[in-house]
Enzyme design. Structure first.
Site, PDB file in Angstrom:
ATOM      1  N   GLY A  81       4.687  17.089   0.132  1.00  0.00           N
ATOM      2  CA  GLY A  81       5.864  16.666  -1.086  1.00  0.00           C
ATOM      3  C   GLY A  81       6.696  15.846  -0.395  1.00  0.00           C
ATOM      4  O   GLY A  81       6.819  15.304   0.546  1.00  0.00           O
ATOM      5  N   GLU A  82       8.237  16.884   0.451  1.00  0.00           N
ATOM      6  CA  GLU A  82       9.561  16.399   0.366  1.00  0.00           C
ATOM      7  C   GLU A  82       9.496  17.853   0.819  1.00  0.00           C
ATOM      8  O   GLU A  82      10.263  18.245   0.391  1.00  0.00           O
ATOM      9  CB  GLU A  82      10.619  15.937  -0.372  1.00  0.00           C
ATOM     10  CG  GLU A  82      11.535  15.548   0.438  1.00  0.00           C
ATOM     11  CD  GLU A  82      11.006  14.680   2.121  1.00  0.00           C
ATOM     12  OE1 GLU A  82      11.035  13.358   1.797  1.00  0.00           O
ATOM     13  OE2 GLU A  82      12.546  14.786   2.102  1.00  0.00           O
ATOM     14  N   SER A  83       9.568  17.804   2.710  1.00  0.00           N
ATOM     15  CA  SER A  83       9.396  18.841   3.224  1.00  0.00           C
ATOM     16  C   SER A  83      11.517  19.786   2.834  1.00  0.00           C
ATOM     17  O   SER A  83      11.688  20.624   3.212  1.00  0.00           O
ATOM     18  CB  SER A  83       9.529  19.395   4.650  1.00  0.00           C
ATOM     19  OG  SER A  83      10.052  17.655   5.301  1.00  0.00           O
ATOM     20  N   CYS A  95       1.005  17.726   5.399  1.00  0.00           N
ATOM     21  CA  CYS A  95       2.199  16.967   5.360  1.00  0.00           C
ATOM     22  C   CYS A  95       3.589  17.619   5.628  1.00  0.00           C
ATOM     23  O   CYS A  95       3.983  18.612   6.589  1.00  0.00           O
ATOM     24  CB  CYS A  95       1.584  16.377   5.026  1.00  0.00           C
ATOM     25  SG  CYS A  95       2.933  14.302   4.943  1.00  0.00           S
ATOM     26  N   ARG A 106       8.591  13.991  11.758  1.00  0.00           N
ATOM     27  CA  ARG A 106       8.864  13.291  10.050  1.00  0.00           C
ATOM     28  C   ARG A 106       8.555  11.725  10.114  1.00  0.00           C
ATOM     29  O   ARG A 106       9.289  10.598  11.097  1.00  0.00           O
ATOM     30  CB  ARG A 106      10.183  13.778   9.244  1.00  0.00           C
ATOM     31  CG  ARG A 106      10.394  15.237   8.709  1.00  0.00           C
ATOM     32  CD  ARG A 106      11.365  15.750   8.518  1.00  0.00           C
ATOM     33  NE  ARG A 106      11.171  15.166   7.012  1.00  0.00           N
ATOM     34  CZ  ARG A 106      12.064  14.796   6.286  1.00  0.00           C
ATOM     35  NH1 ARG A 106      13.699  15.067   6.524  1.00  0.00           N
ATOM     36  NH2 ARG A 106      12.394  14.721   4.993  1.00  0.00           N
ATOM     37  N   ILE A 123       0.311   9.848   3.926  1.00  0.00           N
ATOM     38  CA  ILE A 123       2.066   9.740   2.843  1.00  0.00           C
ATOM     39  C   ILE A 123       2.578   9.576   4.167  1.00  0.00           C
ATOM     40  O   ILE A 123       2.388  10.735   3.520  1.00  0.00           O
ATOM     41  CB  ILE A 123       1.310  10.001   1.732  1.00  0.00           C
ATOM     42  CG1 ILE A 123       0.074  10.062   0.815  1.00  0.00           C
ATOM     43  CG2 ILE A 123       2.812   9.119   0.806  1.00  0.00           C
ATOM     44  CD1 ILE A 123      -0.627  10.562   0.559  1.00  0.00           C
ATOM     45  N   ARG A 124       3.603   9.271   4.187  1.00  0.00           N
ATOM     46  CA  ARG A 124       5.113   8.978   5.369  1.00  0.00           C
ATOM     47  C   ARG A 124       4.595  10.469   6.025  1.00  0.00           C
ATOM     48  O   ARG A 124       5.804  11.277   4.951  1.00  0.00           O
ATOM     49  CB  ARG A 124       6.170   9.134   3.610  1.00  0.00           C
ATOM     50  CG  ARG A 124       6.755   7.915   3.558  1.00  0.00           C
ATOM     51  CD  ARG A 124       8.445   8.029   2.698  1.00  0.00           C
ATOM     52  NE  ARG A 124       7.738   8.808   2.327  1.00  0.00           N
ATOM     53  CZ  ARG A 124       9.377  10.233   2.175  1.00  0.00           C
ATOM     54  NH1 ARG A 124      10.121  10.349   2.974  1.00  0.00           N
ATOM     55  NH2 ARG A 124       8.901  11.275   0.964  1.00  0.00           N
ATOM     56  N   HIS A 170      -3.409  14.299   3.919  1.00  0.00           N
ATOM     57  CA  HIS A 170      -3.687  15.113   2.574  1.00  0.00           C
ATOM     58  C   HIS A 170      -4.830  15.474   2.236  1.00  0.00           C
ATOM     59  O   HIS A 170      -5.704  14.418   1.588  1.00  0.00           O
ATOM     60  CB  HIS A 170      -2.956  14.475   1.660  1.00  0.00           C
ATOM     61  CG  HIS A 170      -1.701  14.390   1.759  1.00  0.00           C
ATOM     62  ND1 HIS A 170      -0.414  15.092   0.735  1.00  0.00           N
ATOM     63  CD2 HIS A 170      -0.985  13.419   2.117  1.00  0.00           C
ATOM     64  CE1 HIS A 170       0.461  14.822   1.058  1.00  0.00           C
ATOM     65  NE2 HIS A 170       0.649  14.020   2.123  1.00  0.00           N
ATOM     66  N   GLU A 198      -6.109  17.299  -0.200  1.00  0.00           N
ATOM     67  CA  GLU A 198      -6.627  17.559  -1.095  1.00  0.00           C
ATOM     68  C   GLU A 198      -6.553  15.924  -1.869  1.00  0.00           C
ATOM     69  O   GLU A 198      -6.930  16.420  -2.966  1.00  0.00           O
ATOM     70  CB  GLU A 198      -5.082  17.979  -1.773  1.00  0.00           C
ATOM     71  CG  GLU A 198      -3.861  17.349  -1.440  1.00  0.00           C
ATOM     72  CD  GLU A 198      -2.716  17.815  -0.342  1.00  0.00           C
ATOM     73  OE1 GLU A 198      -3.613  17.532   0.729  1.00  0.00           O
ATOM     74  OE2 GLU A 198      -1.942  17.150  -0.658  1.00  0.00           O
TER      75      GLU A 198
HETATM   76  N1  GLN Z   1       7.766  12.406   4.249  1.00  0.00           N
HETATM   77  C1  GLN Z   1       7.572  13.939   3.824  1.00  0.00           C
HETATM   78  C2  GLN Z   1       8.638  14.960   4.439  1.00  0.00           C
HETATM   79  O1  GLN Z   1       9.654  14.712   5.511  1.00  0.00           O
HETATM   80  C3  GLN Z   1       6.522  14.123   3.695  1.00  0.00           C
HETATM   81  C4  GLN Z   1       5.517  13.504   3.151  1.00  0.00           C
HETATM   82  C5  GLN Z   1       4.436  13.677   2.651  1.00  0.00           C
HETATM   83  O2  GLN Z   1       4.172  15.199   2.454  1.00  0.00           O
HETATM   84  N2  GLN Z   1       2.766  13.289   2.639  1.00  0.00           N
HETATM   85  O3  GLN Z   1       8.742  15.761   3.880  1.00  0.00           O
END
Ligand code: GLN
Length: 219
Positions: free
Chosen positions: A66-68, A98, A124, A160-161, A197, A199
């Protein structure tokens, strides 16, 4: 699709001594429902976690992608930071994928709140922006006993990112690296971290590995 056994080839429920265990998935934001679906295939009682009191009866916990930064804000708003930290320090298995891995890390090289429980230094967005997301086959020796027929096929990993692990403390085992040596999976006793990921693939071996941490007891 990667050349791995799809779910229907696995006698998942039969092969897992973790039926009736309860695993929480932090459900503040991100792809928690994908983890929950896989856990349920294993016969695990999987529940979405949004409140501190829900942590009480768990056997293990997953923090999803997700997005930390959002995790940190919402966990703070929901009074979850200290309870999550205590859960991680209790010895029960916790897996961060992630953004979840970032949230576990002691050092992310910037002033962003994390639980700070795992002795890893994480960078990150290490591979660039969303467009630089990629997939690759990884060798994960720790999965050798988990693959169908005992074989160790590569694990098809989706980044993913994604963050990378720049360095690990002395109590941390490296579980997977890219060809250039970049660390992308690690374990410190009860804490498991992956940059990618699992999942989002049809390969349940890392979930099964995590569930074995539950059944073996890793405190
Ligand atoms: N770039 C996201 C972060 O810094 C992590 C990306 C992800 O969980 N796919 O939280």
């Amino acid at each position: 699709m990667p050349n791995v056994s799809p779910f229907h080839d696995w006698k998942i429920a039969d092969a897992t001594p973790t039926r009736n265990q309860t695993v929480g998935v932090l459900a503040l934001q991100g792809d928690f429902s994908e983890h929950i679906k896989i856990l349920r295939l294993f016969g695990v009682n999987a529940i979405e976690i949004r409140k501190p009191e829900q942590l009480r009866d768990l056997n293990g916990l997953i923090m999803p992608g997700g997005e930390s930064t959002t995790f940190a804000k919402l966990a703070d708003a929901f009074g979850l930071i200290e309870p999550l930290r205590a859960f991680c320090n209790s010895g029960k298995p916790v897996w961060g994928t992630c953004a979840g891995m970032i949230f576990l890390a002691k050092d992310i090289g910037r002033a962003q709140p994390t639980l700070g429980v795992m002795d890893i230094k994480v960078k990150r967005n290490a591979f660039g922006r969303q467009l630089e997301s990629f997939e690759m086959d990884l060798q994960i020796p720790a999965l050798a006993q988990i693959g169908a027929n005992g074989t160790n096929q590569p694990f098809h990993a989706i980044f993913i990112r994604a963050p990378l692990i720049e360095s690990v403390g002395k109590n941390v085992d490296v579980l997977a690296k890219l060809d250039d040596g970049t660390i992308v999976a690690a374990r410190q006793n009860n804490l498991l971290a992956t940059s990618f990921h699992p999942e989002l693939t049809r390969d349940p071996r890392l979930h099964r590995y995590f569930l074995q941490m539950l059944s073996k007891g890793v405190a």
